[in-house]
Design a protein around this motif. Sequence first.
Motif, PDB file in Angstrom:
ATOM      1  N   ILE A 234      28.878  32.712 -45.206  1.00  0.00           N
ATOM      2  CA  ILE A 234      27.907  32.245 -46.198  1.00  0.00           C
ATOM      3  C   ILE A 234      27.389  30.846 -45.908  1.00  0.00           C
ATOM      4  N   GLY A 235      27.739  30.311 -44.796  1.00  0.00           N
ATOM      5  CA  GLY A 235      27.254  28.958 -44.521  1.00  0.00           C
ATOM      6  C   GLY A 235      27.454  28.616 -43.068  1.00  0.00           C
ATOM      7  N   ALA A 236      27.521  27.333 -42.819  1.00  0.00           N
ATOM      8  CA  ALA A 236      27.607  26.897 -41.438  1.00  0.00           C
ATOM      9  C   ALA A 236      29.035  26.762 -40.925  1.00  0.00           C
ATOM     10  N   VAL A 237      29.999  26.873 -41.829  1.00  0.00           N
ATOM     11  CA  VAL A 237      31.395  26.719 -41.387  1.00  0.00           C
ATOM     12  C   VAL A 237      31.727  27.807 -40.395  1.00  0.00           C
ATOM     13  N   GLY A 238      32.093  27.427 -39.189  1.00  0.00           N
ATOM     14  CA  GLY A 238      32.305  28.428 -38.173  1.00  0.00           C
ATOM     15  C   GLY A 238      33.741  28.571 -37.734  1.00  0.00           C
ATOM     16  N   LEU A 239      34.021  29.747 -37.215  1.00  0.00           N
ATOM     17  CA  LEU A 239      35.350  29.984 -36.667  1.00  0.00           C
ATOM     18  C   LEU A 239      35.330  29.802 -35.146  1.00  0.00           C
TER      19      LEU A 239
ATOM     20  N   LEU B 214      40.020  43.260 -31.835  1.00  0.00           N
ATOM     21  CA  LEU B 214      38.890  42.644 -32.523  1.00  0.00           C
ATOM     22  C   LEU B 214      39.402  42.129 -33.864  1.00  0.00           C
ATOM     23  N   ALA B 215      39.530  40.814 -33.975  1.00  0.00           N
ATOM     24  CA  ALA B 215      40.013  40.215 -35.221  1.00  0.00           C
ATOM     25  C   ALA B 215      38.818  39.982 -36.139  1.00  0.00           C
ATOM     26  N   VAL B 216      39.009  40.326 -37.404  1.00  0.00           N
ATOM     27  CA  VAL B 216      37.962  40.097 -38.397  1.00  0.00           C
ATOM     28  C   VAL B 216      38.474  39.032 -39.359  1.00  0.00           C
ATOM     29  N   ALA B 217      37.686  37.999 -39.568  1.00  0.00           N
ATOM     30  CA  ALA B 217      38.115  36.912 -40.447  1.00  0.00           C
ATOM     31  C   ALA B 217      36.956  36.458 -41.310  1.00  0.00           C
ATOM     32  N   THR B 218      37.278  35.897 -42.464  1.00  0.00           N
ATOM     33  CA  THR B 218      36.246  35.270 -43.280  1.00  0.00           C
ATOM     34  C   THR B 218      36.416  33.768 -43.110  1.00  0.00           C
ATOM     35  N   PRO B 219      35.357  33.018 -43.372  1.00  0.00           N
ATOM     36  CA  PRO B 219      35.450  31.569 -43.137  1.00  0.00           C
ATOM     37  C   PRO B 219      36.236  30.801 -44.207  1.00  0.00           C
TER      38      PRO B 219
ATOM     39  N   VAL C  37      44.459  33.418 -40.200  1.00  0.00           N
ATOM     40  CA  VAL C  37      43.648  33.696 -39.013  1.00  0.00           C
ATOM     41  C   VAL C  37      44.255  33.019 -37.794  1.00  0.00           C
ATOM     42  N   GLU C  38      44.675  31.775 -37.996  1.00  0.00           N
ATOM     43  CA  GLU C  38      45.295  31.043 -36.873  1.00  0.00           C
ATOM     44  C   GLU C  38      46.545  31.749 -36.390  1.00  0.00           C
ATOM     45  N   ARG C  39      47.358  32.195 -37.348  1.00  0.00           N
ATOM     46  CA  ARG C  39      48.599  32.871 -36.974  1.00  0.00           C
ATOM     47  C   ARG C  39      48.305  34.136 -36.169  1.00  0.00           C
ATOM     48  N   LEU C  40      47.307  34.881 -36.601  1.00  0.00           N
ATOM     49  CA  LEU C  40      46.965  36.122 -35.894  1.00  0.00           C
ATOM     50  C   LEU C  40      46.521  35.806 -34.472  1.00  0.00           C
ATOM     51  N   LEU C  41      45.629  34.829 -34.341  1.00  0.00           N
ATOM     52  CA  LEU C  41      45.142  34.477 -32.997  1.00  0.00           C
ATOM     53  C   LEU C  41      46.290  33.963 -32.124  1.00  0.00           C
ATOM     54  N   ALA C  42      47.200  33.195 -32.743  1.00  0.00           N
ATOM     55  CA  ALA C  42      48.337  32.661 -31.982  1.00  0.00           C
ATOM     56  C   ALA C  42      49.218  33.796 -31.475  1.00  0.00           C
ATOM     57  N   ILE C  43      49.442  34.786 -32.327  1.00  0.00           N
ATOM     58  CA  ILE C  43      50.269  35.929 -31.934  1.00  0.00           C
ATOM     59  C   ILE C  43      49.605  36.695 -30.790  1.00  0.00           C
TER      60      ILE C  43
ATOM     61  N   LEU D  12      32.465  36.674 -31.166  1.00  0.00           N
ATOM     62  CA  LEU D  12      31.347  37.599 -30.974  1.00  0.00           C
ATOM     63  C   LEU D  12      30.189  37.397 -31.945  1.00  0.00           C
ATOM     64  N   GLY D  13      30.433  36.632 -33.004  1.00  0.00           N
ATOM     65  CA  GLY D  13      29.321  36.397 -33.919  1.00  0.00           C
ATOM     66  C   GLY D  13      29.714  36.454 -35.375  1.00  0.00           C
ATOM     67  N   ARG D  14      28.690  36.420 -36.176  1.00  0.00           N
ATOM     68  CA  ARG D  14      28.841  36.248 -37.615  1.00  0.00           C
ATOM     69  C   ARG D  14      28.144  37.389 -38.348  1.00  0.00           C
TER      70      ARG D  14
END
Lengths: 235, 235
Positions: free
Chosen positions: A177-182, A142-147, A155-161, A194-196
């Motif tokens: 804090i806004g609409a910018v999504g991952l 379960l990766a936790v990231a901020t936008p 975040v990209e590096r972690l997901l790539a790994i 899984l959500g925000r």
Amino acid sequence: MLSKVKAVVPVMSAKGGVGKTLVAVLTALHAARMGRRVGLLDLDVTSPSAHIALGVDPQKLQPEERDGVVPPDVAGVKFMTVAFYTWDKPTPLRGPAVDDAIREVLAVTNWGELDLLVVDTPPGLRDEALDVLEYLPRPRVLAVATPSRLARAGVERLLAILEEQGLERYIVENMAIGAVGLEELAEKYHARYLGRIRYDPGVEEALGSPEKLLDTDMAKDVEQIAKKLLEELGL
Amino acid sequence: MLSKVKAVVPVMSAKGGVGKTLVAVLTALHAARMGRRVGLLDLDVTSPSAHIALGVDPQKLQPEERDGVVPPDVAGVKFMTVAFYTWDKPTPLRGPAVDDAIREVLAVTNWGELDLLVVDTPPGLRDEALDVLEYLPRPRVLAVATPSRLARAGVERLLAILEEQGLERYIVENMAIGAVGLEELAEKYHARYLGRIRYDPGVEEALGSPEKLLDTDMAKDVEQIAKKLLEELGL
């Protein structure tokens, strides 16, 4: 020691300060409230803080020893942390010592039968964070990231790994804090979004009390995520 | 290469995600606006992000070579980052490679005469974060911390290490959301408390533009801190 654990979920982040520990703690607390048999293991040797969130004093709450170390029950969750014993050293552990501490905790802790073991990990993409994945059987991350754009490359590096290693991977967006999504980032690396979780300044006051933590806005958001996660894990 | 720099200020944090990079960037930008000759060096090899905050594309803005590498001017600040050249590797650097990259950047960059060099460092208390202190002449450390109890042990450790090494030390409180202060912690370790920076969600939109960044609430708070810092440094 983990043979009777149905699902092992390391909670990871590419950098510190994104709320990884609170997401791990709240996910474990919610899963327990939903009737699962849950363990929470804090392997963040560089900066263990799950016990602070839960209000556990490592000096006072010493685990029993019975066929290994038995994690004590904290708010319905079997809890083990490197902060017990001498794993939480006052001076920072360096290099191999970090690795040793992690392997020792894993070797001695007797979890018994669990549906879910949530594992808080050292943040970042350094050796010890990635090595944890090798020490755990079938880790479902379960990766936790901020936008924030400042954090995006990590975040990209972690997901790539994780994709490279073919590991089951989920991602949640914390301090949203806004609409910018991952979501597109998740899609790019075939990770399940899984959500925000909204930014919640009320969490600080709730630290130290599982009951108060469960009463925060952050907890409400994590509850939805925990439900989805349990479904995905088949629990 | 640093012999004509009057004050070298590494910006450090015990954990990531506390706003260290933005504090470093805004401090440098403000000092330049106040007429000082300023450099900003991003040595956060694990996750360089100063260039993202400043809106610099490392592929497009290549430093000149003249008696070493000349940091280009960005918004009045001489800017160098490990993200230039191949120091910002797509895969995470491990162990000795991190150290090598840091020493190389320091060895080749020609800063010329500066009043102030602000250095963004790798977060945490690991080898490379602490080694940076040994590579810099008379480092005067600006520690960035958040008031969260989850982070407190780390902040204490950082201040203890700085005190142990007899280094000049300052601390600012970032993402401050209430009255909980780090002043007593600063006093305990004889670090100079420079002030508090409020949580500012508006910063995210300003990333990439020095002008917009300087227009945020966070920037106004950092301006006060930068003034105090320059005074303390005798600049």
